[in-house]
Design an enzyme around this catalytic site. Structure first.
Site, PDB file in Angstrom:
ATOM      1  N   ASN A   1      -0.313  -9.421  -1.671  1.00 28.89           N
ATOM      2  CA  ASN A   1      -0.638  -8.731  -0.426  1.00 28.89           C
ATOM      3  C   ASN A   1      -1.021  -7.268  -0.609  1.00 28.89           C
ATOM      4  O   ASN A   1      -1.416  -6.624   0.358  1.00 28.89           O
ATOM      5  CB  ASN A   1       0.502  -8.864   0.596  1.00 28.89           C
TER       6      ASN A   1
ATOM      7  N   ARG B   1      -2.716  -3.782   6.198  1.00 27.80           N
ATOM      8  CA  ARG B   1      -1.496  -4.535   6.518  1.00 27.80           C
ATOM      9  C   ARG B   1      -0.351  -3.569   6.817  1.00 27.80           C
ATOM     10  O   ARG B   1       0.001  -2.742   5.982  1.00 27.80           O
ATOM     11  CB  ARG B   1      -1.133  -5.423   5.328  1.00 27.80           C
TER      12      ARG B   1
ATOM     13  N   TYR C   1       3.200   0.885   5.102  1.00 29.95           N
ATOM     14  CA  TYR C   1       2.511   1.074   3.836  1.00 29.95           C
ATOM     15  C   TYR C   1       1.427   2.159   3.859  1.00 29.95           C
ATOM     16  O   TYR C   1       0.832   2.441   2.825  1.00 29.95           O
ATOM     17  CB  TYR C   1       1.895  -0.249   3.379  1.00 29.95           C
TER      18      TYR C   1
ATOM     19  N   ASN D   1       4.034  -2.844  -9.178  1.00 27.29           N
ATOM     20  CA  ASN D   1       4.485  -3.037  -7.810  1.00 27.29           C
ATOM     21  C   ASN D   1       4.421  -4.545  -7.599  1.00 27.29           C
ATOM     22  O   ASN D   1       3.368  -5.081  -7.282  1.00 27.29           O
ATOM     23  CB  ASN D   1       3.605  -2.300  -6.807  1.00 27.29           C
TER      24      ASN D   1
ATOM     25  N   ALA E   1       6.566  -8.829  -3.011  1.00 26.00           N
ATOM     26  CA  ALA E   1       7.657  -9.753  -2.692  1.00 26.00           C
ATOM     27  C   ALA E   1       8.211 -10.461  -3.924  1.00 26.00           C
ATOM     28  O   ALA E   1       9.357 -10.922  -3.899  1.00 26.00           O
ATOM     29  CB  ALA E   1       7.190 -10.778  -1.665  1.00 26.00           C
TER      30      ALA E   1
ATOM     31  N   GLU F   1       8.885   0.430 -12.064  1.00 26.19           N
ATOM     32  CA  GLU F   1       8.723  -0.370 -10.851  1.00 26.19           C
ATOM     33  C   GLU F   1       8.449   0.566  -9.683  1.00 26.19           C
ATOM     34  O   GLU F   1       9.148   1.565  -9.506  1.00 26.19           O
ATOM     35  CB  GLU F   1      10.004  -1.167 -10.599  1.00 26.19           C
TER      36      GLU F   1
ATOM     37  N   HIS G   1       7.629   0.771  -5.432  1.00 29.08           N
ATOM     38  CA  HIS G   1       7.556   0.182  -4.089  1.00 29.08           C
ATOM     39  C   HIS G   1       7.106   1.274  -3.138  1.00 29.08           C
ATOM     40  O   HIS G   1       7.670   2.384  -3.138  1.00 29.08           O
ATOM     41  CB  HIS G   1       8.918  -0.358  -3.650  1.00 29.08           C
TER      42      HIS G   1
ATOM     43  N   ARG H   1      15.090  -1.800   4.380  1.00 29.09           N
ATOM     44  CA  ARG H   1      14.426  -2.937   5.017  1.00 29.09           C
ATOM     45  C   ARG H   1      15.382  -4.122   5.088  1.00 29.09           C
ATOM     46  O   ARG H   1      16.588  -3.962   4.962  1.00 29.09           O
ATOM     47  CB  ARG H   1      13.142  -3.251   4.252  1.00 29.09           C
TER      48      ARG H   1
END
Length: 141
Positions: free
Chosen positions: A11, A18, A23, A71, A74, A95, A97, A104
């Site tokens: 995504n 989105r 984001y 990244n 999900a 990593e 995000h 969240r």
């Protein structure tokens, strides 16, 4: 110069479209351009919605790149297979995000990828990618 693979999971091809309240409005192309402008290494950007493709790219990176910025989207919360591939990679892993996954839904609070990453950046928006590159450039081997 450092060779860095920047991987984006599912995504993230919709970045800028989105859920912009989570984001932001930058596209993945914008992120790539701003990362390249830092001139902190030889960067290869890739995005896939398919777990197996991400694993293949991680495996191909063995012995050919110095670091991976990932990244996983999900897949962070579900993929032991991506963790296993990263565990077989000898270089640095960061990593990233865009959102703060800890603010969240509860299922997003755990990331399998974090167990392998030397650094985890969450909640800085797309600045997290640039922060990852600056950290890699400033660390010793």
């Amino acid at each position: 110069m450092t060779d860095i693979l920047i991987l984006n999971g599912p995504n993230l091809n919709l970045l800028g479209q989105r859920e912009p309240h989570l984001y932001g409005s930058e596209t993945l192309a914008d992120v790539e351009a701003s990362c390249r402008a830092l001139d902190l290494g030889n960067l290869t950007f890739r995005q896939s919605n398919h777990e197996g493709q991400l694993i293949d790219w991680i495996q191909e990176a063995r012995g050919t790149v110095d670091a991976i910025v990932i990244n996983p989207g999900a897949y962070s919360h579900t993929s032991v297979a991506i963790l296993d591939a990263l565990n077989a990679f000898e270089g640095k892993v960061v990593e990233v995000h865009i959102s703060n996954i800890h603010r969240r839904e509860a299922f997003r609070h755990h990331s399998f990828v974090s167990a392998r990453a030397e650094a985890v950046i969450a909640g800085l928006g797309t600045e997290g990618y640039r922060a990852a590159l600056r950290w890699i450039a400033g660390t010793d081997d």
